[in-house]
Design an enzyme around this catalytic site. Structure first.
Site, PDB file in Angstrom:
ATOM      1  N   HIS A 166       0.813  -1.220   0.000  1.00  0.00           N
ATOM      2  CA  HIS A 166       0.000   0.000   0.000  1.00  0.00           C
ATOM      3  C   HIS A 166       0.843   1.265   0.000  1.00  0.00           C
ATOM      4  CE1 HIS A 166      -3.357   2.564   0.316  1.00  0.00           C
ATOM      5  NE2 HIS A 166      -4.123   1.848   1.112  1.00  0.00           N
ATOM      6  N   ASP A 400     -10.538  -4.224 -19.986  1.00  0.00           N
ATOM      7  CA  ASP A 400     -10.774  -5.313 -20.942  1.00  0.00           C
ATOM      8  C   ASP A 400      -9.442  -5.769 -21.525  1.00  0.00           C
ATOM      9  OD1 ASP A 400     -11.535  -7.034 -22.948  1.00  0.00           O
ATOM     10  OD2 ASP A 400     -12.809  -5.588 -23.995  1.00  0.00           O
TER      11      ASP A 400
END
Length: 467
Positions: A166, A400
């Site tokens: 993180h 995609d």
């Protein structure tokens, strides 16, 4: 569910030139990175349904090679992700170090699970989701930054599991990396369009240098390794119970609008004084539900946390394509459960969260930092804590890779830190998806609770409150 690891690859960034130094870099952490230095990794799983070419042979001969090649290419643009975190004795704060032979670990696995069920929205054992997340190498001295896992469900689909440190990137950067990887995979490109090209320049973060020391002191305050000031060891993760389950809720655009109108109707304030964004009304409603369904002492302290994006709040503004963290935690401190338990609980939370969001732009970063540090140190034992991971504005469903947009996505790491997740809905703008992960014995179908949810939000897709 049986999962078999078939391959572990070491994917290095594609070289820019014959010069090995082209794949070398030193990138110091900034104030916004340091807050997350000891935080557990951000973990996400993204599911893709395959309409055709879903056999094991097709996966190994077509899909996997494309994913590996495009990963190598995109890492050339996101070079820090191949590196490791280090904190040398002569440096005041850690840096990401990338050397020519560094790489990202890519695990390839095969699962016999029912893809439709595990990638759906209903109740699922958290252990099944967690098996799809790769391990991130987290040595104390030099932890890795990113680890990936691709799992095939033969003749059904596949998923991509991501574990990232993180302190290296926030949620917006993680999603932009995924979208960049998908763009290169789908189009066979070598370069990225401008809206996906990361900005690695650290000088765009213009904050007072004194704030770094304040955050490092806070990390030391909570660290278990008091005698090792420069330890990169993460705080101990919350143990994941075997009876943990996950469920997803959906609020449509119509549901959100009903909640917004309810807030206007019930608040004594003018609606012009309220910040009635989708983020505010959705989180206010969910947090109120969670406080109510927990039960117990109505005088118990409660705390709600969220991360605010400061890209457009600094002077000068930070480029939208900035690579790294540019978020800081904001806390709604000092409240008791009874504020949210009555019929006015929802509107109370709307006003609290609205004021909190609006105040960010009115306060200096130094004040925000001090408020967070003071509030964090003053949290009492037994406090009910909730936080939100993700955002409804990231656009993840645009990722995609060439086989269609994702059918679902889960933030796996909410099982470690009493958080719930939020993202945009896949097939409708303006709505939100909310992920919850809690113990199974508290996952109860309560007709009264359900009718209350439906009456206020209009949702018909929820089959029980999770306590």
């Amino acid at each position: 569910m049986a999962l078999k690891v078939t391959k572990i690859s070491q994917v290095s960034p594609a070289s820019n030139s014959s010069n090995d130094s082209a794949n070398s870099m030193v990138l110091p952490l900034t104030f916004f990175d340091l807050r997350w230095l000891q935080f557990h990794p951000t973990e996400r799983v993204i599911f893709y349904k395959l309409i055709k070419d879903s056999s094991l042979q097709s996966f190994l001969s077509v899909i996997l090679p494309k994913l590996e090649l495009s990963l190598s290419i995109v890492l050339r643009h996101y070079l820090p992700l191949a590196g490791r975190l280090t904190w040398s004795s002569q440096d005041p704060k850690p840096s990401i170090i990338v050397s020519p032979n560094d790489y990202v670990s890519l695990t390839v696995a095969e699962s016999d699970a029912d893809f439709s069920r595990i990638s759906g929205k209903g109740l699922r054992p958290e252990s099944e989701i967690r098996s799809l997340v790769p391990e991130l190498s987290l040595s104390c001295d030099s932890p890795s930054v990113l680890s990936l896992q691709v799992t095939l469900f033969p003749n059904q689909g596949f998923c991509i599991g991501i574990a990232s440190h993180h302190s290296v990137m926030d949620g917006k950067t993680v999603i932009r990396f995924i979208k960049s990887w998908a763009h290169i995979c789908k189009h066979g490109a070598m370069d990225l369009p401008e809206d996906l090209t990361p900005v690695l320049d650290r000088t765009v973060i213009n904050v007072p240098s004194s704030l770094d020391a304040k955050i490092i002191e806070l990390l030391s305050y909570f660290s278990e390794v008091k005698d090792s000031f420069r330890s990169l060891k993460l705080l101990p993760p919350k143990e994941i119970s075997p009876d943990l389950v996950r469920i997803s809720l959906e609020l449509t655009r119509e549901n959100i609008e009903k909640l917004r109108e309810q807030a206007k109707r019930e608040s004594a304030r003018s609606h012009h004084e309220l910040h009635l964004s989708t983020f505010v009304v959705a989180n206010a409603y969910l947090w109120t539900c969670l406080v109510k369904t927990r039960g117990g002492d109505e005088n118990r302290p409660v705390r709600f946390m969220y991360a605010a994006d400061f890209r457009n709040r600094l002077d000068p503004p930070v480029p939208e394509m900035y690579f790294g963290n540019c978020v800081f935690p904001i806390g709604c401190f000092g409240y008791k459960a009874n504020v949210f338990l009555g019929e006015d609980g929802f509107v109370n939370m709307v006003e609290i969260l609205s004021d909190s969001v609006r105040s960010i732009g009115l306060r200096k970063l130094e004040t925000i930092c001090e408020l967070y540090i003071d509030g964090t140190k003053s949290v009492k034992p037994g406090t009910q804590i909730g936080s939100i991971a993700g955002s409804n504005q990231f656009g993840l469903y645009g990722s995609d890779f060439g086989w269609g947009k994702p059918c679902n996505s889960e933030i796996a790491s909410i099982d470690r830190n009493e958080a719930f997740s939020m993202s945009e809905r896949r097939d409708e703008p303006g709505g939100v998806e909310i992920g919850l992960c809690l113990k199974k014995f508290r996952c109860l179908v309560k007709s009264k609770a359900r009718s209350g949810f439906e009456a206020q939000s209009g949702s018909k897709g929820y089959n029980g409150f999770v306590k």
